[in-house]
Write an enzyme that holds these catalytic residues in place. Structure first.
Site, mmCIF file in Angstrom:
data_model
loop_
_atom_site.group_PDB
_atom_site.id
_atom_site.type_symbol
_atom_site.label_atom_id
_atom_site.label_comp_id
_atom_site.label_asym_id
_atom_site.label_seq_id
_atom_site.Cartn_x
_atom_site.Cartn_y
_atom_site.Cartn_z
ATOM 1 N N GLY A 238 10.350 -8.701 -11.019
ATOM 2 C CA GLY A 238 10.545 -7.263 -11.185
ATOM 3 C C GLY A 238 9.514 -6.536 -12.012
ATOM 4 N N GLU A 287 10.175 -15.133 -11.219
ATOM 5 C CA GLU A 287 9.996 -14.919 -9.788
ATOM 6 C C GLU A 287 9.137 -13.682 -9.529
ATOM 7 O OE1 GLU A 287 14.009 -14.748 -8.344
ATOM 8 O OE2 GLU A 287 14.507 -16.715 -9.169
ATOM 9 N N PRO A 288 7.889 -13.682 -10.001
ATOM 10 C CA PRO A 288 7.025 -12.505 -9.814
ATOM 11 C C PRO A 288 6.499 -12.412 -8.397
ATOM 12 C CG PRO A 288 5.780 -14.265 -10.838
ATOM 13 C CD PRO A 288 7.197 -14.768 -10.710
ATOM 14 N N GLY A 289 6.407 -11.215 -7.873
ATOM 15 C CA GLY A 289 5.830 -11.002 -6.553
ATOM 16 C C GLY A 289 4.811 -9.892 -6.601
ATOM 17 N N ARG A 290 5.304 -8.655 -6.623
ATOM 18 C CA ARG A 290 4.446 -7.477 -6.650
ATOM 19 C C ARG A 290 3.435 -7.526 -7.800
ATOM 20 N NH1 ARG A 290 6.535 -2.250 -5.153
ATOM 21 N NH2 ARG A 290 8.570 -3.263 -5.347
ATOM 22 N N ARG A 326 5.614 1.647 3.008
ATOM 23 C CA ARG A 326 6.224 2.036 1.730
ATOM 24 C C ARG A 326 6.331 3.555 1.532
ATOM 25 N NH1 ARG A 326 4.554 1.241 -2.726
ATOM 26 N NH2 ARG A 326 6.503 0.696 -3.775
ATOM 27 N N CYS A 356 4.119 8.049 16.286
ATOM 28 C CA CYS A 356 4.880 9.230 16.695
ATOM 29 C C CYS A 356 6.159 9.382 15.885
ATOM 30 C CB CYS A 356 5.182 9.156 18.189
ATOM 31 S SG CYS A 356 3.706 9.348 19.200
ATOM 32 N N GLU A 357 5.995 9.565 14.590
ATOM 33 C CA GLU A 357 7.091 9.815 13.649
ATOM 34 C C GLU A 357 6.583 10.797 12.592
ATOM 35 O OE1 GLU A 357 10.156 8.536 13.725
ATOM 36 O OE2 GLU A 357 9.875 7.032 15.297
ATOM 37 N N TYR A 385 3.965 -5.947 -0.062
ATOM 38 C CA TYR A 385 4.800 -5.199 0.870
ATOM 39 C C TYR A 385 3.955 -4.295 1.775
ATOM 40 C CZ TYR A 385 8.054 -7.079 -2.441
ATOM 41 O OH TYR A 385 8.739 -7.951 -3.254
#
Length: 432
Positions: A238, A287-290, A326, A356-357, A385
């Site tokens: 986190g 548990e690091p990710g980002r 994101r 097309c959004e 991500y």
């Protein structure tokens, strides 16, 4: 801290020109800095050095095999949330005995796969899951290592879609119920109560929620150690990163954002948490990710058109929400900079993709240097991500990925051929 810098007026990843990479491999293009990955890992690892600990990289942040190999070579473990992620880790040279398996919907097949591989532990999210793991382990004639994920009901004060530690979220078992769950699990012959786990959310920029959660859960971990001999306490991940003015970020103990928010660093994180964790005498898992990959990657994109609509200016690029969802999904901010700087006035514009959004945008009403058709831009902080959440919407092929180490650059994922998108499809027999 990262290693994307201007040299003169040209943006480099370490010692490699991003303009050169865009010309060689095309756009959209993800580019990752190995030096940044290594530095971020070592910085967190060294900050937590007073504890017997293991950083388990959250594979969901970026699962490219080359990125996973960097983590494995650094001695890291892995936090996986699917059988596919476990297979990726093993294919990249990671060790199953350094893997923890999380996620709320583990299938019988995935549980058996993980047990056969010899993973370190399951992070268990519910009582029915615990019962399923026990049953699968019995069928295989083995004992399954488990750690209940405790939901401490602590608000992370982050985006609602990445908060995981309150009773309004689907994750974990309520704090008040955990000791009873361990008591019942201890009677099952095919479960090994190996640890305790928690995780309260992602992109936290203050240490207070971490400290609040550890203060609440640490006494529980101590009691479980005394009663059942658990070996570890995982405090989750986190740690947040700098998204705003990411290119100018330095390396102080605190980083002050333009909005006055103080960004959390590993040193401050450790200074507040280590004294609370050390007396437990348990192995501490992270548990690091980002934090490890976010600012280690950029998404390079080419300007296709400049479009004026009334008073609005649209910069239309060849990347889209299919490469970085994101902003559309979280209203997330990503800094956008030119690969070549010129002295031009700022223009308030929207940077948008071709999907097309109306939600397909990277920024809205942002003052950016005036750009021209054909210019190259870098969307920063795309190492987490980005590629993992990419899609083939509008039949757009997945982008190529490059890893840079010093003056070396290597293609670590080829651009997907368009035909491969429907490669597993076929006509019905009556359509032949």
């Amino acid at each position: 801290m990262h290693f994307f810098r201007y040299r003169g007026n040209e943006l480099f990843c370490e010692d490699v020109s991003l303009v050169h990479l865009a010309r060689r491999y095309g756009t959209p293009l993800y580019v990752y800095s190995q030096r940044t990955l290594e530095q971020n890992f070592r910085r967190l690892d060294e900050a937590m050095a007073p504890l017997r600990h293991l950083p388990c990289y959250a594979v969901k942040a970026n699962s490219n095999l080359a990125v996973l190999r960097v983590m494995a070579d650094l001695g890291g473990g892995f936090d996986v949330v699917s059988g596919g992620e476990l297979q990726r880790v093993l294919a990249a040279g990671g060790k199953a005995e350094r893997c923890i398996f999380a996620g709320v919907a583990k299938t019988e097949k995935e549980i058996a796969q993980a047990l056969r591989a010899g993973i370190y532990c399951f992070n268990v999210e519910s009582v029915p899951e615990l019962e399923r793991i026990d049953r699968v382990a019995a069928d295989l004639g083995t004992v399954a290592p488990v750690a209940v994920r405790v939901n401490p009901d602590v608000a992370a004060r982050t985006h609602a879609k990445i908060t995981t530690g309150t009773y309004q979220n689907k994750f974990g078992i309520a704090f008040e119920q955990v000791e009873g769950v361990y008591a019942r699990a201890a009677r099952r012959r095919h479960l090994w109560l190996r640890g305790l786990q928690m995780h309260i959310g992602s992109q936290l920029v203050r240490v207070d929620p971490f400290e609040q959660a550890v203060r609440k859960v640490a006494p529980l971990a101590h009691r479980l150690k005394d009663r059942y001999g658990i070996e570890f306490f995982s405090i989750g991940g986190g740690l947040g990163i700098v998204y705003e003015q990411a290119l100018a970020s330095g390396d102080p103990a605190w980083w002050q954002s333009p909005q006055g928010r103080r960004m959390l660093t590993p040193e401050v994180y450790a200074r507040r948490l280590v004294p609370l964790l050390e007396p437990l005498g348990l192995r501490i898992l992270l548990e690091p990710g980002r934090f490890l990959t976010g600012n280690a990657g950029v998404l390079v994109t080419r300007v296709e058109y400049i479009k004026q609509t009334g008073s609005k200016t649209f910069v239309i690029v060849d990347a889209a929400m299919t490469e970085l969802i994101r902003p559309a999904f979280y209203d997330a901010y990503h800094e956008i900079v030119p690969l070549r700087r010129r002295k031009t006035p700022a223009v308030v514009c929207d940077v948008v993709g071709g999907v097309c959004e109306s939600g397909d945008y990277f920024c809205k009403d942002r003052a950016l240097p005036r750009v021209r058709q054909g210019d190259l831009l870098a969307i920063l902080s795309a190492g987490a991500y980005g590629s993992v959440m990419a899609s083939n919407y509008n039949t757009r092929p997945l982008a190529a990925e490059v890893l840079v180490s010093g003056s070396r650059a290597a293609l670590v994922r080829k651009r997907q051929p368009v035909e491969a998108i429907w490669g597993l499809e076929q006509l019905a027999p009556w359509q032949q």
